[in-house]
Scaffold this motif. Structure first.
Motif, mmCIF file in Angstrom:
data_model
loop_
_atom_site.group_PDB
_atom_site.id
_atom_site.type_symbol
_atom_site.label_atom_id
_atom_site.label_comp_id
_atom_site.label_asym_id
_atom_site.label_seq_id
_atom_site.Cartn_x
_atom_site.Cartn_y
_atom_site.Cartn_z
ATOM 1 N N GLY A 89 0.807 -1.258 0.006
ATOM 2 C CA GLY A 89 -0.084 -0.062 -0.191
ATOM 3 C C GLY A 89 0.795 1.321 0.085
ATOM 4 N N ARG A 100 -3.678 1.224 4.836
ATOM 5 C CA ARG A 100 -4.523 1.989 4.149
ATOM 6 C C ARG A 100 -3.880 3.160 3.152
ATOM 7 N N TYR A 129 -7.035 1.783 -7.752
ATOM 8 C CA TYR A 129 -6.362 1.152 -6.868
ATOM 9 C C TYR A 129 -6.697 -0.315 -6.085
ATOM 10 N N HIS A 130 -8.141 -0.327 -5.796
ATOM 11 C CA HIS A 130 -8.645 -1.399 -5.477
ATOM 12 C C HIS A 130 -8.339 -2.748 -6.577
ATOM 13 N N GLY A 154 -5.893 -4.075 -4.264
ATOM 14 C CA GLY A 154 -6.699 -4.434 -3.031
ATOM 15 C C GLY A 154 -6.674 -6.000 -2.849
ATOM 16 N N THR A 206 -8.551 -9.292 -1.743
ATOM 17 C CA THR A 206 -9.818 -9.953 -1.586
ATOM 18 C C THR A 206 -9.541 -11.558 -1.397
ATOM 19 N N VAL A 248 -11.171 -0.825 -0.192
ATOM 20 C CA VAL A 248 -10.044 -0.149 -0.904
ATOM 21 C C VAL A 248 -8.877 -1.136 -0.709
ATOM 22 N N GLU A 249 -8.078 -1.194 0.285
ATOM 23 C CA GLU A 249 -6.971 -2.093 0.357
ATOM 24 C C GLU A 249 -7.292 -3.436 0.726
ATOM 25 N N SER A 263 -10.730 -6.104 1.193
ATOM 26 C CA SER A 263 -12.389 -6.377 1.135
ATOM 27 C C SER A 263 -12.976 -6.743 2.428
#
Ligand code: CP
Length: 315
Positions: free
Chosen positions: A164, A224, A245-246, A250, A252, A275-276, A278
């Motif tokens: 990040g 973040r 970005y996600h 990101g 998930t 965002v970073e 899920s």
């Protein structure tokens, strides 16, 4: 009794591996204490601690206050937003007023790097840096490494990718120092605009591709995007959009499962869900985010206890 090599906790950079091991072993004892029906010990009775927060905090502030109360210290709290700073009072006047109240220890968060060092030159109390700008956040890194040790048995030999906004992150810098001192390998991953140019001089690997980084790592530490340190509030400046970005960086559940990964997922908070990381992943069995929060109290009890036991030096 074993002692730390320092009477202040300014950053991980100043700690030895022996200091970190001592903090962890002391935290083991306090973790046992805070899981008892009676969670309080008299270790810091008659010690007065001032929590000086010149920048917002939820976890760190609550965690220090709880740790201090579990150790039976007397606690006073200061928040810049509710103080006379807004009436024009300087930092040194604020500090002198707090000093006149005869505090033994100060926990300070401040937006400016080096503010706790400035403070240590003016007062004789033990000082703990609770985050100074984009410089260091030592107790966060200690609780992170302690949580890795708890989950995986040891830190040495583990591969940790920090993902990040490395550029604005005190958590990343403190973690790089702490994890390396304990024998872990560290990689940073993110958009090139959020990776500082000097970072390779710290002995970390760099990847701009999240899937490759995740294949390499045992642990993913998600950070973040610090919009508040990037110019105007909530303005995206270093990449086209939060959505892009996600998609690129990101983490998930679907992404981990596609890579058939058994990663441990961490986050220092506050989380920007979607965002970073899920929501689904943050709340899944991969995540040890709430273990980090729990361990924060034991680590801070250990740091406070050990620093209070360190020898006072008259300036
Ligand atoms: N992890 C962390 O420092 O969170 P706060 O900003 O809420 O204290």
């Amino acid at each position: 009794m074993a002692e730390l090599s320092t009477r202040h906790l300014m950053g991980i950079k100043q700690l030895t591996k022996e200091d970190i091991d001592l903090i962890f072993n002391t935290a083991d004892n306090f973790k046992e204490v805070i899981n008892r029906p009676i969670k309080k010990v008299p270790s810091l009775r008659d010690i007065t601690i001032a929590n000086l927060f010149f920048e917002n905090s939820t976890r760190t502030k609550l965690s220090f206050e709880l740790a201090e109360k579990r150790l039976s210290a007397d606690v006073i709290n200061f928040s810049a937003s509710a103080s006379s700073l807004s009436k024009g009072e300087t930092l040194i006047d604020t500090v002198n007023n707090i000093l006149a109240m005869k505090v033994d220890m100060v926990v300070m968060r401040h937006p400016n790097p080096g503010a706790p060092i400035f403070l240590s030159k003016h007062i004789n109390a033990n000082i703990i840096n609770a985050g100074d700008g984009a410089h260091e956040h030592p107790t966060q890194a200690l609780l992170d490494a302690y949580s890795i040790r708890e989950k995986l048995g040891q830190v040495a030999g583990k591969k940790v990718v920090i993902v990040g906004d490395i550029l604005h992150s005190r958590v990343a810098l403190s973690n790089i120092f702490c994890l390396q001192k304990l024998g872990a390998k560290v990689m940073v991953c993110g958009p090139p605009t959020l990776i500082p140019k000097y970072i390779e001089t710290l002995g970390v690997e760099v990847s701009y591709q999240l899937d490759r980084a995740l294949e390499w790592a045992d642990i993913a530490m998600m950070l973040r995007i610090q919009l508040e340190r990037q110019g105007k509030q909530n303005e995206v400046k270093y990449f086209p959009s939060l959505r892009e970005y996600h998609n690129l960086y990101g983490l998930t559940l679907e992404r981990l499962e596609r890579l058939n990964s058994k990663l441990v997922v961490m986050h220092p908070g506050p989380i920007n869900r979607g965002v970073e990381i899920s929501s689904e992943l943050a709340d899944s069995a991969y995540s040890i985010i709430l273990n980090q929060v729990e361990n924060g109290v034991a680590i801070r009890m250990a740091a406070l206890y050990l620093l209070a036991s360190s020898e006072k030096i008259e300036d």
